[in-house]
Design an enzyme around this catalytic site. Sequence first.
Site, PDB file in Angstrom:
ATOM      1  N   ASP A   1       0.750  -1.197   0.016  1.00 49.56           N
ATOM      2  CA  ASP A   1       0.009   0.044  -0.080  1.00 49.56           C
ATOM      3  C   ASP A   1       1.070   1.190  -0.091  1.00 49.56           C
ATOM      4  O   ASP A   1       0.681   2.073   0.874  1.00 49.56           O
ATOM      5  CB  ASP A   1      -0.911   0.042   1.274  1.00 49.56           C
ATOM      6  CG  ASP A   1      -2.106   1.051   1.148  1.00 49.56           C
ATOM      7  OD1 ASP A   1      -2.422   1.433  -0.250  1.00 49.56           O
ATOM      8  OD2 ASP A   1      -2.630   1.516   2.041  1.00 49.56           O
ATOM      9  N   LEU A   2       1.788   1.050  -0.644  1.00 48.77           N
ATOM     10  CA  LEU A   2       2.650   2.545  -0.922  1.00 48.77           C
ATOM     11  C   LEU A   2       2.055   3.348  -1.544  1.00 48.77           C
ATOM     12  O   LEU A   2       1.430   3.109  -2.749  1.00 48.77           O
ATOM     13  CB  LEU A   2       4.207   2.059  -1.712  1.00 48.77           C
ATOM     14  CG  LEU A   2       5.030   1.099  -1.130  1.00 48.77           C
ATOM     15  CD1 LEU A   2       6.224   0.726  -1.944  1.00 48.77           C
ATOM     16  CD2 LEU A   2       5.595   1.906   0.160  1.00 48.77           C
TER      17      LEU A   2
END
Length: 223
Positions: free
Chosen positions: A107-108
């Site tokens: 979930d960058l």
Amino acid sequence: VAMKLLLGGKEQRIGWQLRFAQEAQITGQLQHPNIIPVYDLGQNGDGQLYFTMKRVEGRTLRDVFKGLRSEDEEITSQYTRTHLLQVFQKICMAVAYAHSRSVVHRDLKPSNIMMGDYGEVLVMDWGLAKILKKAPSAGQKVTSHRDDMGRLATRQGEAIGTPGYMPPELALGQLHLVDERSDVFSLGAILYEMLTLRRPYGGRDAQTILQKMLRSSVKPARL
């Protein structure tokens, strides 16, 4: 310090409790200057899960992008392209370290990158992180109670990430294909926005963004 609590407390279903505990356990085992330090994991007097971490004063990369787009004088003077590329380099070093321990973030995005007032760059929010089955290339294997629980923990509350930054395999729900390359895709999306101040895939809602991304992922890119 900063304290993070699980919304819903002890009444929350087991999948979410395991995910919350895993975030603290994984982050606590990733000892890197560009990953937020976690100090403690436990339960308060009401039985609610919590963990504590370093408190960072500063702003997120998302806030910086917003300020640059609006031509905020303070942000524009401080966050030059050279400065932003140095920030990106530190993000990449944190992710490379996590990958060496067989952990992918999943979930960058700019809102998960915190920049302190004194040059700190920290990758935050490892709540969707996944421990890969392969052996790490450096250090000991990262473990968590959720990982040990296997399919029970995975079925409940599984999230795919954030539209506009997630790779195609997450958007399609093909979680078995997730590996280090998934994070590299997200890093590329962040770099694109850093250089152009535009998201690589835009839209009014998540469905529109995902459709644009999936269409472009099966067509040759035009330069």
